[in-house]
Each structure stands twice: as C-alpha cells, then as structure tokens.
Scaffold this active site. Structure first.
Site, PDB file in Angstrom:
ATOM      1  N   TRP A 164       0.795  -1.217   0.000  1.00  0.00           N
ATOM      2  CA  TRP A 164       0.000   0.000   0.000  1.00  0.00           C
ATOM      3  C   TRP A 164       0.830   1.271   0.000  1.00  0.00           C
ATOM      4  O   TRP A 164       0.305   2.339  -0.275  1.00  0.00           O
ATOM      5  CB  TRP A 164      -0.904   0.021   1.242  1.00  0.00           C
ATOM      6  CG  TRP A 164      -0.166  -0.374   2.489  1.00  0.00           C
ATOM      7  CD1 TRP A 164      -0.049  -1.635   3.007  1.00  0.00           C
ATOM      8  CD2 TRP A 164       0.617   0.463   3.355  1.00  0.00           C
ATOM      9  NE1 TRP A 164       0.747  -1.624   4.142  1.00  0.00           N
ATOM     10  CE2 TRP A 164       1.167  -0.349   4.377  1.00  0.00           C
ATOM     11  CE3 TRP A 164       0.893   1.841   3.359  1.00  0.00           C
ATOM     12  CZ2 TRP A 164       1.969   0.161   5.390  1.00  0.00           C
ATOM     13  CZ3 TRP A 164       1.702   2.344   4.368  1.00  0.00           C
ATOM     14  CH2 TRP A 164       2.238   1.507   5.364  1.00  0.00           C
ATOM     15  N   ASN A 165       2.110   1.196   0.305  1.00  0.00           N
ATOM     16  CA  ASN A 165       2.846   2.430   0.577  1.00  0.00           C
ATOM     17  C   ASN A 165       3.237   3.199  -0.683  1.00  0.00           C
ATOM     18  O   ASN A 165       3.346   4.429  -0.647  1.00  0.00           O
ATOM     19  CB  ASN A 165       4.075   2.141   1.437  1.00  0.00           C
ATOM     20  CG  ASN A 165       5.030   1.148   0.811  1.00  0.00           C
ATOM     21  OD1 ASN A 165       4.613   0.199   0.146  1.00  0.00           O
ATOM     22  ND2 ASN A 165       6.315   1.343   1.027  1.00  0.00           N
ATOM     23  N   PRO A 189      -2.842  -5.720  -5.999  1.00  0.00           N
ATOM     24  CA  PRO A 189      -2.453  -4.585  -5.160  1.00  0.00           C
ATOM     25  C   PRO A 189      -3.145  -4.670  -3.811  1.00  0.00           C
ATOM     26  O   PRO A 189      -4.150  -5.363  -3.653  1.00  0.00           O
ATOM     27  CB  PRO A 189      -2.964  -3.377  -5.960  1.00  0.00           C
ATOM     28  CG  PRO A 189      -4.152  -3.906  -6.709  1.00  0.00           C
ATOM     29  CD  PRO A 189      -3.847  -5.355  -7.008  1.00  0.00           C
ATOM     30  N   ASP A 190      -2.593  -3.955  -2.828  1.00  0.00           N
ATOM     31  CA  ASP A 190      -3.265  -3.873  -1.532  1.00  0.00           C
ATOM     32  C   ASP A 190      -4.628  -3.210  -1.726  1.00  0.00           C
ATOM     33  O   ASP A 190      -4.762  -2.216  -2.448  1.00  0.00           O
ATOM     34  CB  ASP A 190      -2.417  -3.044  -0.569  1.00  0.00           C
ATOM     35  CG  ASP A 190      -2.954  -3.103   0.848  1.00  0.00           C
ATOM     36  OD1 ASP A 190      -2.485  -3.939   1.629  1.00  0.00           O
ATOM     37  OD2 ASP A 190      -3.852  -2.302   1.174  1.00  0.00           O
ATOM     38  N   GLU A 261      11.256  -7.835  -2.873  1.00  0.00           N
ATOM     39  CA  GLU A 261      11.877  -6.710  -2.165  1.00  0.00           C
ATOM     40  C   GLU A 261      11.177  -6.606  -0.823  1.00  0.00           C
ATOM     41  O   GLU A 261       9.962  -6.395  -0.756  1.00  0.00           O
ATOM     42  CB  GLU A 261      11.741  -5.407  -2.941  1.00  0.00           C
ATOM     43  CG  GLU A 261      12.565  -4.281  -2.326  1.00  0.00           C
ATOM     44  CD  GLU A 261      11.943  -2.914  -2.451  1.00  0.00           C
ATOM     45  OE1 GLU A 261      11.510  -2.376  -1.402  1.00  0.00           O
ATOM     46  OE2 GLU A 261      11.880  -2.390  -3.567  1.00  0.00           O
ATOM     47  N   LEU A 262      11.958  -6.723   0.254  1.00  0.00           N
ATOM     48  CA  LEU A 262      11.382  -6.897   1.578  1.00  0.00           C
ATOM     49  C   LEU A 262      11.771  -5.752   2.513  1.00  0.00           C
ATOM     50  O   LEU A 262      11.987  -4.639   2.069  1.00  0.00           O
ATOM     51  CB  LEU A 262      11.797  -8.268   2.120  1.00  0.00           C
ATOM     52  CG  LEU A 262      11.491  -9.436   1.165  1.00  0.00           C
ATOM     53  CD1 LEU A 262      12.049 -10.741   1.692  1.00  0.00           C
ATOM     54  CD2 LEU A 262       9.999  -9.542   0.892  1.00  0.00           C
ATOM     55  N   CYS A 295      10.377   1.356   2.366  1.00  0.00           N
ATOM     56  CA  CYS A 295      11.334   0.298   2.710  1.00  0.00           C
ATOM     57  C   CYS A 295      12.775   0.773   2.657  1.00  0.00           C
ATOM     58  O   CYS A 295      13.629   0.239   3.371  1.00  0.00           O
ATOM     59  CB  CYS A 295      11.160  -0.890   1.754  1.00  0.00           C
ATOM     60  SG  CYS A 295       9.617  -1.789   1.963  1.00  0.00           S
ATOM     61  N   GLU A 393      12.173  -2.872  12.479  1.00  0.00           N
ATOM     62  CA  GLU A 393      11.738  -1.895  11.479  1.00  0.00           C
ATOM     63  C   GLU A 393      10.487  -1.183  11.987  1.00  0.00           C
ATOM     64  O   GLU A 393       9.475  -1.814  12.288  1.00  0.00           O
ATOM     65  CB  GLU A 393      11.440  -2.596  10.147  1.00  0.00           C
ATOM     66  CG  GLU A 393      11.071  -1.641   9.030  1.00  0.00           C
ATOM     67  CD  GLU A 393      10.774  -2.338   7.719  1.00  0.00           C
ATOM     68  OE1 GLU A 393      10.913  -1.705   6.661  1.00  0.00           O
ATOM     69  OE2 GLU A 393      10.387  -3.527   7.751  1.00  0.00           O
TER      70      GLU A 393
END
Length: 524
Positions: A164-165, A189-190, A261-262, A295, A393
C-alpha cells in the site's frame, strides 16, 4: 511543528464515476465488496469489488489466452503502448495525485515522486526492452562450425503482489517489464490503495495495451494468496520479510522463480567532513518521505563524534519546522500514516524508547487535530539495544541517532542487522564514500543522497541482501527475471563426432591439439 491548515481533503471527494471506471477492470464475479477508508479523515472512501479463489483462476485463464498473441509480437512492437503510457501519466498527473493522497494520506510531494517514477521507469524499459531481449550470439562448441545464440522466452503468466505504501510506482515498476518481456500479469495490489493501481491499468489499456494482459484481483491473502502463487509461472512480491519467506517457500515447492523486495532497517553514516546543511536537508527527505513508510528510508543515523552535536541541533530544528497537513496540494512536508496499525506501531516504538531512557530530540507525539493517523516526525537519541526502535523496522516517521568515532565502527554498526536493503553515506570525499559503500552489506548505497539516486538509476539493479530480499528490480535483471533463457545451437560443416572414418583415438588427439591452440591464440 506542523500547523494544521485548512484541509482540501475535507471538501473534496472521489467521484463515483471515477471509481466505477477503474473498478471495471477487477476480476470479480461474486458481487462481494469492501469499503476503504481515507486516512486523512477516517471516513469511507470507496466501495471496491472483492475477488475469490475462483476469480483468480479465471484471471489466469484469461491472462494466458491474451498472452499467446502478445508473446508472438516482436519486442519492438510491444513498446508502443508504454511510450504512450508515459505521456498520459505525466499529462494527467493531477488526477492520480489526488487518488494517491486520498488512499495513502501521503503528502503531495511524495505522491509526485512515485508518479514520476511510474513514468520514468516505464520509459526506461520501453527504450531498453528490444535491446535486452534481442538474440545474443556466443562462442560455439567448435568455433566457426557451431553457431550459438541465446534467446529469451517469456515465463507466461506472472503474479505481481504489491503493498500500500507506493501504490502506483510498485505495481507499474514490476508489471511493465514483465509485460514488455512478453508475459501477461495478474496483479494483486493492496485493497486499501487499489484505485491507484487500477488507474495505472486503465491508462495502460487506454494507451493501447490489449485487454486481458494486465488483470487485477482484490482480496485478502487468506482467500486469494495461495491461488496467486499456485497459478503463476513467476511471482514478483514487495512487502514484509516474513511474508516474502512464505511466498518463496511456496514458489520453490512448484519450482517456479520469485523475486522479493522486503524490509529494511536502513543506516545512514554522516562522516566528520560532511556538508552539514546539505546532509540535514537530505536526512529530512531520507527519513520522512511518505511519513517514513518506505522500505528504503533511513531509520538509523550514525554521526561522527566531531559533528554529532552540530548535526543534531540542525537536524532537530529542521524536523520541528516541517509542515504537516492533509491538503491536496504541495504545501505539506509530510502527510499522514496510512493504517491505524502503523500509527500503533510508531507510538509503541517511541513510547518504549522513552520509557527505557531514550531522549526525544524532536516530535514524539500523535497529531489527531490534523487527522486521525498523523504522527509527528520524530528524532530519538540515546537509543539502546533493548529498545524496539533500535533493531525492529518501525516503518514510520521515527529515526534514531547514534555516535561513532571511526569509520570502521560505523560500517560495523551499519551492518549489524538482519536487513540489507539500502544505505546512505555523507562525505565531501566521494572516493571515500565509495570505499565505505562497498563495505556495507546493502543492495543499494547512496552517497550524499538518501535513496533517490540509486532507486532512480533505472539501468542499475535494485534489491536487498540478507532478509531484505531475493533478486533485483531495475536494470537488465529487472526485465530478464521474467524470461527463460534458451540456447539455440546449430552445427555446420563437420559433426562433433569428427569426419567420417576418424577413429576415437585420432579424434581425441585432434581435439586436444585444437584445445591447446584455442587457448594459445585466445580464441577461448
């Protein structure tokens, strides 16, 4: 900090006709819906269709049907819709900026970053795809007699799962190279920010992308998560490390590829020779873009003893001066968090640090008078390993400051994490910065910038080390990950078994002599 200005968000709404136009692309037959909420106001935003597991199966069936004729086109012919997509995104940016702000609560300047990224990243791959996908000749088994080339075939149907970001940059950034490589895409997508991704799909169809090639489904992971992996020929995922590990395990069980990608707990190193004014300006962007819900943003800042006090004073002053509001214009320096769970996490990290003895240098409190999910950009000092903000995080507008005395210590502490996504180094000596960068275990390292320099260098790979990811987006790998490399070799003049009548011993001596000669004359 953050004077509450009159908010356009309280007087504007998303037009129902716009929502209807965008949601028509969603594969959903049940009639079930869900309602999203506007972070700026806490009020209902849009009613969206929900997909089931059978809808996901139908999406893959439709995608594979559309993909066959798409894959038969030359890479050069597949480019045209994406060149038009680039122009439409820039021409109609006001519309998508409003949608992004409504769905995420981010400041407009941060929404523009991802709109620009969607256009610029698409243009890069539209220009480069024909070159990256062309046949590449290589040395054959017998030089002159064996003619060999590598060819890239599309995977087929690719699943793209995005958070969502960054609701347009990430769906576009993963789907466009997959499509240009000749695949179809089933996108998830979210749900909270689905309209932004649906807008991109709508624009792509308007630009000439054939229907059925980029199909969205919406729903909860518990319902459609496994079907999205089980139906795909490849999976591209952006999200948390925990979920990424589960997706990688399920993909491995089917022997299909995946990239991910985390998370990140990204370090910034401020050397004693850094230009502090420039560093402070960069640190504000690096730490608080999209309210820290990025991220690759900075959450740990290591500052040399010689400049720690001066940097801290300048940085804290700049953070206190940041403007927070929910206006649909460019007046805000930072916007809202997107979810209540993010606000809860940010509050918990700051409260835990404060209770255990950390110093709140700037910020440190929610701002409900501006909007229900606003939290001040926050700078912490004296953070210890027992505090959650030290190693976990946060994914919010919180950064911790730490002293260091020499660069070896700085590198060691920067690397003291399970994550390795992005890093930032500030020094007037760029060569020194590069030497330090190559010692940091992160997929991207920016010198005298927080994240944008590496991210927007689309020709270079972007991704994480350690628990921050698998594979890379951007660069050649960002497109070729969606292909299967195939070698085609044809034999001419003489067979590999030697001329007719040659016995095995003679063939072995001849091949041995040939091997020695090829080495001597550097043919191989």
């Amino acid at each position: 900090m953050g004077n509450a200005t009159s908010s356009h968000a309280e007087t504007k709404t998303l037009a129902p006709t716009l929502v209807s136009r965008l949601t028509r692309h969603v594969v959903s037959a049940s009639g079930d819906t869900t309602t999203t909420t506007a972070p700026f106001t806490g009020k209902p935003l849009a009613e969206l269709p929900v997909s089931s597991a059978s809808d996901v199966a139908e999406a893959f069936e439709r995608a594979r049907e559309a993909q066959r004729s798409w894959a038969a086109m030359s890479p050069r012919d597949r480019v045209a819709p994406f060149l038009r997509f680039h122009d439409i995104v820039l021409d109609r940016q006001s519309e998508i900026l409003d949608i992004i702000q409504w769905e995420t609560g981010k400041a407009r300047r941060h929404a523009f970053e991802e709109v620009y990224d969607a256009a610029a990243g698409t243009l890069y791959y539209a220009r480069q795809a024909p070159r990256l996908l062309r046949r590449r000749r290589s040395i054959g088994a017998v030089p002159g007699a064996t003619r060999t080339y590598a060819h890239h075939q599309p995977k087929g149907a690719v699943t793209v799962i995005t958070p969502w970001n960054y609701p347009i940059a990430l769906p576009v950034g993963d789907a466009v190279p997959a499509l240009l490589a000749g695949n179809a895409v089933v996108a998830k997508p979210d749900t909270q920010t689905a309209l932004s991704a649906l807008w991109a799909i709508d624009v792509a169809v308007e630009a000439g992308l054939p229907e059925g090639l980029w199909l969205p489904v919406l729903g909860e992971p518990a319902e459609i998560g496994d079907p999205l992996i089980d139906g795909a020929d490849y999976v591209a995922f952006t999200g948390s490390s925990a979920v990424g590990a589960k997706i990688a395990q399920r993909a491995a069980g089917r022997l299909i590829g995946c990239s991910a990608e985390l998370g990140g707990k990204n370090p910034m190193i401020v050397c004693e020779d850094a230009d502090l004014d420039r560093t402070v300006e960069g640190a504000v962007r690096a730490c608080f873009s999209n309210a820290g819900q990025l991220c690759i943003s900075m959450e740990r800042v290591y500052v040399h003893d010689a400049v720690y006090d001066a940097f801290t004073e300048k940085f804290a002053a700049a953070v206190r001066d940041m403007e927070l509001n929910s206006a649909l214009d460019f007046s805000a320096d930072m916007g809202s968090l997107t979810y209540q769970r993010q606000l809860d996490r940010v509050s918990a990290h700051v409260d835990d640090a404060r209770q255990k003895g950390a110093t709140v240098v700037a910020g440190g409190r929610p701002r409900p008078e501006i909007g229900p999910l606003f939290y001040e950009p926050t700078v912490l000092a004296d953070v210890e390993p027992t505090m959650r903000a030290c190693a976990d995080e946060t994914f919010g507008p919180v950064v911790s400051l730490y002293r260091f005395s020499d660069e070896n210590e700085a590198v060691e502490r920067a690397n003291a994490t399970d994550y390795g996504l992005n890093a930032s180094i500030w020094t007037r000596d760029v060569n020194r910065g590069r030497r330090l960068a190559e010692r940091v275990r992160a997929g991207t390292v920016n010198i005298n910038e927080g994240y944008g320099a590496a991210w927007a260098s689309y020709g270079a790979p972007m991704g994480g080390m350690k628990r921050s990811g698998l594979g890379r987006r951007h660069g050649a790998e960002g497109l070729l990950r969606y292909t299967e490399a195939q070698t085609v070799a044809s034999q001419h003049y003489v067979g590999l078994g030697g001329p007719p009548g040659m016995d095995g011993e003679t063939l072995a001596r001849t091949m041995t002599l040939g091997a020695r000669l090829m080495k001597r004359f550097r043919i191989r």
